[in-house]
Design a protein around this motif. Structure first.
Motif: not given
Length: 362
Positions: A216-217, A224, A229-230
């Motif tokens: 995901e990142q 983080i 990022a999501s």
């Protein structure tokens, strides 16, 4: 030793644990693999170690393709959650095991092995305990023995699978600081698996967030936490308020209220707005664009939290800062100071990244 993971896939019968994972790990880096149960983090670690064979993709140690190299020849040290110590052996014999098990032509002398064991006992702060058995040690001491055993063979890479998972909270916290000190002293490329976000944020140089076998990142603790990022990363890392919004006419709406974001949004559709509980600014309800009602309050560790309702069925917790006083039933004007909006068509709005102005309201 730098490590490169390229398009790594792993399937177990009908279950696909990894989906084309790519990760670059710098020499001497302390990297965390973070994610919920079933995210693929332990599978990734075991493939890097050579304990699992990938279905597809490659693992490079430096410039060498290590994908098909047996685990015993990869030069890795492995530390397990349950210590995996030999109960019938003393602490000293446990630490010496990897050296004594080497082929005769590569095995150090008994004197050299004994000296190495004493050196490592001192290094992990267990001097004088070499004659004890694992059952006579605390959980934290056993994990130190497991780490000393992994270091005894002078590995190029150190791999740790939930190393503090079997320990209580206080011991975990103490060993986190200790592991960081050990890493800085050895300079080994170190990868550790954890589902504990605090552990990853405190210890790691960088974090790989995994979800259902996908990355995901990848980034620093600040990346983080401050710039997820999501939506998954926002929901998984730290506390966050997630609000379903409708985007139209440049604004984001929760029900019939618009959220004062400070920038004009582009396009139409649905999205999800994320705000940390401590990133809300409050004002009088009169004249405010977004108004919430305090429905309850509670203490959470060292801080106080208030639950605020924006509309029937739409409520969330906010942090109550020192000096703030709320009463159940209070109506508050609300504005997010920091936020990130993910839209259904993949757009991300975030003024801290885009640099868009925050000096006017919409």
């Amino acid at each position: 030793m730098d490590i490169r993971v390229r398009h790594l896939a792993k399937e177990f019968k009908t279950f696909r644990a990894l989906h084309g994972v790519d990760v670059d790990i710098a020499s001497g880096e302390l990297l965390a693999l973070l994610g919920p149960s079933g995210s693929g983090k332990t599978t990734l670690l075991r493939v890097i170690a050579g304990l699992e064979e990938p279905t597809g993709g490659q693992v490079f140690f430096g410039d060498v393709d290590a994908t098909s190299i047996p685990v015993r020849e990869r030069g890795v040290g492995f530390v397990f959650q349950n210590y995996a110590l030999f109960k019938h052996m003393t602490v000293a014999r446990n630490i010496a095991f990897g050296l004594e098990a080497r082929p005769r032509d590569r095995r150090p002398s008994s004197t050299a092995i004994a000296a190495r064991v004493e050196e490592l006992l001192d290094f992990v702060q267990l001097s004088g305990l070499g004659g004890r058995y694992p059952a006579q040690l605390s959980g934290g001491q056993r994990q130190r023995v497991a780490l000393a055993r992994a270091l005894a063979v002078e590995p190029k890479v150190l791999l740790l699978d939930e190393p503090f998972g079997a320990l209580d909270a206080k011991v975990r916290k103490e060993l986190r600081k200790w592991l960081r000190i050990i890493h800085d002293k050895t300079g080994l490329t170190t990868i550790f698996v954890t589902h504990d976000q605090d552990e990853a944020l405190e210890l790691a140089d960088r974090i790989v967030v995994l979800n259902k076998g996908l990355v995901e990142q990848i980034g620093s603790a600040d990346d983080i936490y401050d710039r997820p990022a999501s939506p998954f990363v926002y929901d998984f890392i730290g506390d966050a308020v997630g609000l379903d919004v409708a985007v139209q006419d440049g604004r984001a709406y929760v029900g019939n209220q618009s959220v004062p974001l400070g920038i004009l949004l582009h396009g139409y559709g649905t999205g999800r707005l994320y705000v940390r509980p401590h990133h809300w600014q409050f004002s009088d309800a009169e004249g405010a664009r977004l108004v919430g009602t305090v429905v309850s309050q509670r203490r959470s560790g060292s801080e106080r939290r208030a639950e605020v309702e924006l509309a029937p069925g739409v409520s969330f917790e906010i942090s109550v800062m020192p000096g703030q006083e709320f009463t159940t039933g209070d109506r508050l004007g609300m504005r997010p100071q920091r936020w990130r909006l993910f839209t259904g068509d993949g757009r991300v709005f975030d003024p801290t990244v885009t640099g868009e102005p925050l000096d006017y309201e919409i």
